[in-house]
Design an enzyme around this catalytic site. Structure first.
Site, PDB file in Angstrom:
ATOM      1  CG  ASP A  11      -1.918   1.082   1.343  1.00 57.85           C
ATOM      2  OD1 ASP A  11      -2.276   1.879   0.218  1.00 57.85           O
ATOM      3  OD2 ASP A  11      -2.636   1.283   2.220  1.00 57.85           O
ATOM      4  CG  ASP A  60      -7.254  -7.171  -4.082  1.00 58.44           C
ATOM      5  OD1 ASP A  60      -8.373  -7.350  -4.490  1.00 58.44           O
ATOM      6  OD2 ASP A  60      -6.989  -6.264  -3.080  1.00 58.44           O
ATOM      7  CE  LYS A  62     -11.537  -6.102  -3.316  1.00 58.99           C
ATOM      8  NZ  LYS A  62     -10.083  -5.654  -3.218  1.00 58.99           N
ATOM      9  NE  ARG A 211      -3.360  -0.268   7.271  1.00 61.33           N
ATOM     10  CZ  ARG A 211      -4.593   0.404   7.374  1.00 61.33           C
ATOM     11  NH1 ARG A 211      -4.714   1.531   7.705  1.00 61.33           N
ATOM     12  NH2 ARG A 211      -5.694  -0.328   7.328  1.00 61.33           N
TER      13      ARG A 211
END
EC number: 4.1.1.23
Length: 234
Positions: A11, A60, A62, A211
């Site tokens: 991220d 990912d 989607k 995280r």
């Protein structure tokens, strides 16, 4: 190579930061997840960089579109050589079946194709807001069964649903679980969470952790600790 259970959710909004993190960890200890923000910023070349470093990648994105468009996007992911790709199960059986069928020519080299059921941030009031008068768990069951009937490899689901889905859909149907937080971690924005050991015991096959690893001072050590904790329950 052993089947790594941990998928680290990357991220980052700067590619240099992402690669600096990736270079601190070992591809034998985890796989990596690339989501919408990073893929939009950095594109397929970033996935190639991760592959060069020896990592398996869960793309990912989607996908959710008409069957023809969705299946072609899934094929593009397969051409990139990713390990796993996902589609929204709410796109329906025809969309999922088309996406599965387009991967058949890839044989053993095809990516795992996974359905997304109910996002882990969604609660009952959120479902009501989009016209679904149903508990999240019931909607997960409905969409997971549809995913299996469409011939996909598994679903993304919360760990709380894992034991139920394993019982309903069988041990070979893969369960990919976000919202995993090692003991002592901050909950963040996930509503339905569980520790790695509890998730594996509940039936999860792969654990998505972000995280607690990416923001750790020593991510390699955190990964090692998680993998050691999982060894007795695998």
């Amino acid at each position: 190579m052993k089947d790594q259970k941990v998928i680290v959710a990357l991220d980052y909004d700067r590619q240099a930061d992402a690669l600096a993190f990736v270079d601190k960890i070992d591809p034998s200890s985890c796989r990596l997840k690339v989501g919408k923000e990073m893929f939009t910023l950095f594109g397929p070349e970033f996935v190639k960089e991760l592959h060069k470093r020896g990592f398996s990648v869960f793309l990912d994105l989607k996908f959710h579109d008409i069957p023809n468009t969705c299946s072609k996007a899934v094929r593009a992911a397969a051409e990139m050589g990713v390990w796993m790709v996902n589609v929204h199960a709410s796109g329906g059986e025809r969309m999922m079946t088309a996406s599965r069928e387009i991967l058949e020519p890839y044989g053993k080299d095809r990516p795992l194709l996974i359905g997304v059921t109910v996002l882990t941030s969604m609660e009952q009031q959120d479902l009501a807001g989009i016209g679904l008068d149903i508990a999240p768990q019931e909607q997960v069951k409905r969409l997971a069964a549809l995913t299996k009937n469409s011939g996909l490899d598994g679903v993304v689901c919360s760990a709380q649903e894992a034991s139920m889905l394993k019982a309903d859909l069988g041990k070979y149907f893969k369960l990919v679980t976000p919202g995993i937080r090692p003991v002592g971690s901050d909950v963040g924005d996930q509503k339905r969470i569980m520790t790695p050991v509890d998730a594996i015991i509940s039936g999860s096959d792969y654990l998505v952790i972000g995280r607690p690893i990416t923001q750790a001072e020593n991510p390699s050590q955190v990964l090692n600790d998680i993998n050691l904790s999982l060894a007795p329950v695998l």
